[in-house]
Design a protein around this motif. Sequence first.
Motif: not given
Length: 168
Positions: A135-160
């Motif tokens: 998220r810090l390296r890329k200024s413009e992330i495509p929407v589908e990649v941002e959604e995938a990253l959000g889904s991954i982040e949500t899953s990481v928080r759920r597992i934690a």
Amino acid sequence: VVRQRAPLAIVQVATDARAAECPLMRGNRIASFVGVPLVARDQVLGVLGIMTDTEREFSVEEIALLTGLAAQGASAIENARLFADVQGRMEQQQQALARLVQSAHLASVGLLAGGVAHDINNPLCIISNHLQLLRLRKSEIPVEVEEALGSIETSVRRIAGSIEALLE
């Protein structure tokens, strides 16, 4: 018998003052009595006695036989008490052992949970750090990649959260 800790023979219960002290002999049709103490470990447990409805003298042999029976009875009573005491102590030891086994089991489960949590948290931290770096390296992330990253982040928080609950 209990006070004197000795055998007592009464030929005429009706006229003997000692018999008047005993509620069992008063008002009953007891003519003669002989009793010996039941003694175990220097403690009088009770009295073994014979009561008759006719007056009679008890011989030395009869009193000796009754004394022997009383000694055996007192020994049996004492053995029964000791057996009950040993049984009670064995039950206490079994309960203590069960508590100890349960404690060891819970300690093992705690160690296992700690190890599993450590093994899972390390990769989760790496995944979370890489998400932040992306998220810090890329200024413009495509929407589908941002959604995938959000889904991954949500899953990481759920597992934690699950790992934290496991440790608690």
